[in-house]
Design a protein around this motif. Sequence first.
Motif, mmCIF file in Angstrom:
data_model
loop_
_atom_site.group_PDB
_atom_site.id
_atom_site.type_symbol
_atom_site.label_atom_id
_atom_site.label_comp_id
_atom_site.label_asym_id
_atom_site.label_seq_id
_atom_site.Cartn_x
_atom_site.Cartn_y
_atom_site.Cartn_z
ATOM 1 N N ARG A 154 0.801 -1.220 0.000
ATOM 2 C CA ARG A 154 0.000 0.000 0.000
ATOM 3 C C ARG A 154 0.836 1.273 0.000
ATOM 4 O O ARG A 154 0.498 2.240 -0.648
ATOM 5 C CB ARG A 154 -0.979 -0.007 1.179
ATOM 6 C CG ARG A 154 -2.362 -0.471 0.750
ATOM 7 C CD ARG A 154 -3.317 -0.429 1.900
ATOM 8 N NE ARG A 154 -3.141 -1.602 2.751
ATOM 9 C CZ ARG A 154 -3.601 -1.683 3.993
ATOM 10 N NH1 ARG A 154 -4.227 -0.675 4.530
ATOM 11 N NH2 ARG A 154 -3.441 -2.778 4.695
ATOM 12 N N ASP A 198 0.194 -17.619 6.522
ATOM 13 C CA ASP A 198 -1.163 -17.903 6.967
ATOM 14 C C ASP A 198 -2.099 -18.037 5.779
ATOM 15 O O ASP A 198 -1.844 -17.480 4.715
ATOM 16 C CB ASP A 198 -1.669 -16.751 7.841
ATOM 17 C CG ASP A 198 -1.133 -16.861 9.243
ATOM 18 O OD1 ASP A 198 -0.990 -17.993 9.715
ATOM 19 O OD2 ASP A 198 -0.875 -15.822 9.852
ATOM 20 N N VAL A 199 -3.229 -18.728 5.999
ATOM 21 C CA VAL A 199 -4.122 -19.006 4.867
ATOM 22 C C VAL A 199 -4.613 -17.753 4.153
ATOM 23 O O VAL A 199 -4.668 -17.715 2.928
ATOM 24 C CB VAL A 199 -5.342 -19.874 5.257
ATOM 25 C CG1 VAL A 199 -4.931 -21.315 5.347
ATOM 26 C CG2 VAL A 199 -6.006 -19.380 6.502
ATOM 27 N N THR A 200 -4.970 -16.714 4.912
ATOM 28 C CA THR A 200 -5.517 -15.530 4.239
ATOM 29 C C THR A 200 -4.426 -14.807 3.459
ATOM 30 O O THR A 200 -4.646 -14.352 2.344
ATOM 31 C CB THR A 200 -6.159 -14.562 5.244
ATOM 32 O OG1 THR A 200 -5.227 -14.308 6.273
ATOM 33 C CG2 THR A 200 -7.412 -15.149 5.835
ATOM 34 N N LEU A 203 -3.615 -16.738 0.315
ATOM 35 C CA LEU A 203 -4.580 -16.511 -0.757
ATOM 36 C C LEU A 203 -4.246 -15.239 -1.521
ATOM 37 O O LEU A 203 -4.331 -15.188 -2.751
ATOM 38 C CB LEU A 203 -5.966 -16.406 -0.129
ATOM 39 C CG LEU A 203 -7.129 -17.001 -0.884
ATOM 40 C CD1 LEU A 203 -6.880 -18.450 -1.234
ATOM 41 C CD2 LEU A 203 -8.395 -16.880 -0.058
ATOM 42 N N GLN A 204 -3.859 -14.193 -0.789
ATOM 43 C CA GLN A 204 -3.528 -12.924 -1.439
ATOM 44 C C GLN A 204 -2.283 -13.054 -2.306
ATOM 45 O O GLN A 204 -2.228 -12.533 -3.419
ATOM 46 C CB GLN A 204 -3.338 -11.837 -0.384
ATOM 47 C CG GLN A 204 -4.642 -11.486 0.314
ATOM 48 C CD GLN A 204 -4.415 -10.519 1.469
ATOM 49 O OE1 GLN A 204 -3.782 -10.876 2.454
ATOM 50 N NE2 GLN A 204 -4.908 -9.313 1.341
ATOM 51 N N ALA A 207 -3.068 -14.920 -5.433
ATOM 52 C CA ALA A 207 -3.810 -14.081 -6.376
ATOM 53 C C ALA A 207 -2.832 -13.209 -7.162
ATOM 54 O O ALA A 207 -2.975 -13.034 -8.375
ATOM 55 C CB ALA A 207 -4.818 -13.221 -5.622
ATOM 56 N N GLU B 41 -4.773 -17.564 12.847
ATOM 57 C CA GLU B 41 -3.564 -17.318 12.081
ATOM 58 C C GLU B 41 -2.420 -16.962 13.023
ATOM 59 O O GLU B 41 -2.629 -16.832 14.229
ATOM 60 C CB GLU B 41 -3.833 -16.213 11.069
ATOM 61 C CG GLU B 41 -4.968 -16.617 10.157
ATOM 62 C CD GLU B 41 -5.159 -15.661 9.001
ATOM 63 O OE1 GLU B 41 -4.538 -15.901 7.973
ATOM 64 O OE2 GLU B 41 -5.909 -14.689 9.137
ATOM 65 N N MET B 240 -14.598 -17.414 6.506
ATOM 66 C CA MET B 240 -13.547 -17.069 5.561
ATOM 67 C C MET B 240 -12.320 -17.973 5.767
ATOM 68 O O MET B 240 -11.722 -18.456 4.820
ATOM 69 C CB MET B 240 -13.203 -15.598 5.776
ATOM 70 C CG MET B 240 -12.434 -14.950 4.683
ATOM 71 S SD MET B 240 -10.695 -15.054 4.927
ATOM 72 C CE MET B 240 -10.490 -14.805 6.652
ATOM 73 N N LEU B 241 -11.983 -18.202 7.034
ATOM 74 C CA LEU B 241 -10.829 -19.044 7.355
ATOM 75 C C LEU B 241 -11.039 -20.452 6.789
ATOM 76 O O LEU B 241 -10.134 -21.055 6.221
ATOM 77 C CB LEU B 241 -10.667 -19.119 8.880
ATOM 78 C CG LEU B 241 -9.289 -19.417 9.428
ATOM 79 C CD1 LEU B 241 -8.283 -18.375 8.993
ATOM 80 C CD2 LEU B 241 -9.341 -19.484 10.948
ATOM 81 N N ALA B 253 -9.791 -13.948 -2.556
ATOM 82 C CA ALA B 253 -8.595 -13.157 -2.281
ATOM 83 C C ALA B 253 -8.922 -11.664 -2.306
ATOM 84 O O ALA B 253 -8.453 -10.896 -1.456
ATOM 85 C CB ALA B 253 -7.505 -13.475 -3.308
ATOM 86 N N ILE B 256 -10.741 -10.702 0.884
ATOM 87 C CA ILE B 256 -9.843 -10.609 2.037
ATOM 88 C C ILE B 256 -9.092 -9.283 2.011
ATOM 89 O O ILE B 256 -8.994 -8.584 3.014
ATOM 90 C CB ILE B 256 -8.851 -11.793 2.043
ATOM 91 C CG1 ILE B 256 -9.604 -13.088 2.344
ATOM 92 C CG2 ILE B 256 -7.756 -11.570 3.070
ATOM 93 C CD1 ILE B 256 -8.793 -14.329 2.085
ATOM 94 N N THR B 257 -8.578 -8.937 0.827
ATOM 95 C CA THR B 257 -7.845 -7.678 0.707
ATOM 96 C C THR B 257 -8.757 -6.512 1.092
ATOM 97 O O THR B 257 -8.360 -5.625 1.846
ATOM 98 C CB THR B 257 -7.348 -7.492 -0.744
ATOM 99 O OG1 THR B 257 -6.663 -8.684 -1.122
ATOM 100 C CG2 THR B 257 -6.401 -6.325 -0.858
ATOM 101 N N ARG B 260 -9.410 -6.542 4.874
ATOM 102 C CA ARG B 260 -8.223 -6.129 5.618
ATOM 103 C C ARG B 260 -8.085 -4.610 5.613
ATOM 104 O O ARG B 260 -7.765 -3.991 6.618
ATOM 105 C CB ARG B 260 -6.971 -6.747 4.981
ATOM 106 C CG ARG B 260 -6.675 -8.148 5.413
ATOM 107 C CD ARG B 260 -5.651 -8.170 6.548
ATOM 108 N NE ARG B 260 -5.885 -9.308 7.430
ATOM 109 C CZ ARG B 260 -5.501 -10.549 7.180
ATOM 110 N NH1 ARG B 260 -4.839 -10.824 6.090
ATOM 111 N NH2 ARG B 260 -5.757 -11.524 8.016
ATOM 112 N N GLN B 261 -8.336 -4.034 4.439
ATOM 113 C CA GLN B 261 -8.163 -2.584 4.332
ATOM 114 C C GLN B 261 -9.235 -1.852 5.124
ATOM 115 O O GLN B 261 -8.975 -0.834 5.746
ATOM 116 C CB GLN B 261 -8.188 -2.173 2.857
ATOM 117 C CG GLN B 261 -6.861 -2.504 2.200
ATOM 118 C CD GLN B 261 -6.858 -2.345 0.697
ATOM 119 O OE1 GLN B 261 -7.854 -1.959 0.112
ATOM 120 N NE2 GLN B 261 -5.740 -2.655 0.084
ATOM 121 N N ILE B 267 -10.653 -9.009 10.484
ATOM 122 C CA ILE B 267 -11.724 -9.206 9.515
ATOM 123 C C ILE B 267 -13.035 -9.416 10.259
ATOM 124 O O ILE B 267 -13.161 -10.310 11.088
ATOM 125 C CB ILE B 267 -11.411 -10.411 8.607
ATOM 126 C CG1 ILE B 267 -10.186 -10.079 7.769
ATOM 127 C CG2 ILE B 267 -12.595 -10.746 7.722
ATOM 128 C CD1 ILE B 267 -9.688 -11.200 6.925
#
Lengths: 292, 270
Positions: A154, A198-200, A203-204, A207, B41, B240-241, B253, B256-257, B260-261, B267
């Motif tokens: 970011r 970690d899983v999340t 995933l990012q 992607a 996580e 989601m997990l 994905a 999630i992004t 997160r933002q 989340i």
Amino acid sequence: MSSTPRASDAAAVQAPLIEARDLRVAFQMQRGVFQAIRGVSFSLGREKLAIVGESGSGKSTVGRAIMRLNPPSAIVTAERLTFKDVDLLSASKKELRRLRGRHISMIMQDPKYSLNPVATVGEQIAEAYRTHHKVSSREARERALTMLEAVQIRSPKRVYDLYPHQVSGGMGQRIMIAMMLISDPEVLIADEPTSALDVTVRLQILAILDDMVKERGLGMIFISHDLNLVRSFCDRVIIMYAGRIVETVAAADLDNVQHPYSRGLLNSLPRLDQKRDRLPVIQRDDSWLEAV
Amino acid sequence: MTAISVKNLSIVFGEEDNETKVLDAVSFDVEKGEVFGLVGESGSGKSTVLRCIAGLYTHWTGEIRIDGQPVGAQLTKERCRKIQMVFQDPYGSLHPKHTVQTTLAAPLRIHGIGDIDRRITEVLRDVGLAPHLRFRYPHQLSGGQRQRVAIARALILRPSILLLDEPTSALDVSVQAEVLNVLSDIRDREGLTYLLVSHDLAVIGHMCRRLAVMQQGLIEEVVDYADLSGGRAQQAYSRMLFDASHHYDRSMANDITAARQAGGGTIHGA
């Protein structure tokens, strides 16, 4: 592996970026020679090709052999090992340096150990670009900042000046990807790129890789031990056991694998959707070590 | 009967100006003989919960009850006999210069328990290791064998509760299957209670009926695995997990992004 192409191999056959035929890697040990890779053949097109297997199956050694990054004790032989029309086996050191990073890049599992701890991450990305392109440091910096943005960081300007120990695992892996893709390679070898995440976050990162492969038409070798992941992420899957390929399938057909080892590997995995009292354990068979 | 009862467990690390609340009023109960899962996580605090219960951290606040009895911050021999822990990396948790025999004998000596040879033979059999392996050093064992030794070390005092911190994360899937089977067999035979921490929801689903989902030191919810896998979890984060563990999905994905933002790291939301 059978040498007759099937429908799923069509993409690879059309324009192979990497071609390996009867690839063998042996290591000179104190007591004799250890055969790590024993006759592996495959070709990579503009696709996501997974190599899966357990530790010691030789999947990482294959990736390193393509980059010619094996240690000096390794003896690499092959009937054919090429990147496009470049013979990787007879290429000079100078030629290999030109290929590495510029045409073939590699992402490792843990950014903590693959980034230089005493240089800022931005400098390292810019350096990767300047190694292959004659540009001013200012332009390299601009490129690096654009690349950091492309991997969804970011505030690229702030991150540029950070040292590797100051970034999280997920951000470290984004930085690695930025560094590996800044010189626009055609082949990307990713060795367990998300296993430490970690899983999340995983995933990012996937992607980002997915987008890059699509946008730039890359060929990617995705080395992994995670069958569930490659099933949904990759196009084709190579399953390795003891230095050999036991089976190659389209990722969508992963549940229909034939070889007893592949079946055993899938069965031993706990499943999210079904409960079993006991997990079947792989009953290894010595015949798997022989030619398939 | 409740084997483990945790109420308002909190722990803070760091100096006054730079405090980090790693656990924030965590509460859950584990029945006797149950396998209870803790997922989340990195940094969610799941391992910290185990370390508080095991007595490795002593400055926590709140209440921990074992078999109905409150335990203090200080570690007692009695508590060690009741609660044992298995760590993720057996290379790090086994003494590299001690043989299996020495490692397994140490707890018995400390607790003044005799009959060492017979107990070691028994516990090795329980975890499926050949008797002659007792003379090996950790580096002379495979990863799966090492983790079995770590489990044997935890079992040798005949505890009623095992705290399992990612016990199979360092292992190949085929070896993971063997170790999970060993853990299931021992629980069936001895009626042990397990508190299992894992980032792998498939492993949790295989072993546990109930689990707690953690995020940033808080328990999001305690949920039946059947509900979680059926998409009936209350919290968006839990769903989601689960989905993220299942497969790769481009749109997930993006979600999630975006989450997160919006949420500054955590989340939430529908």
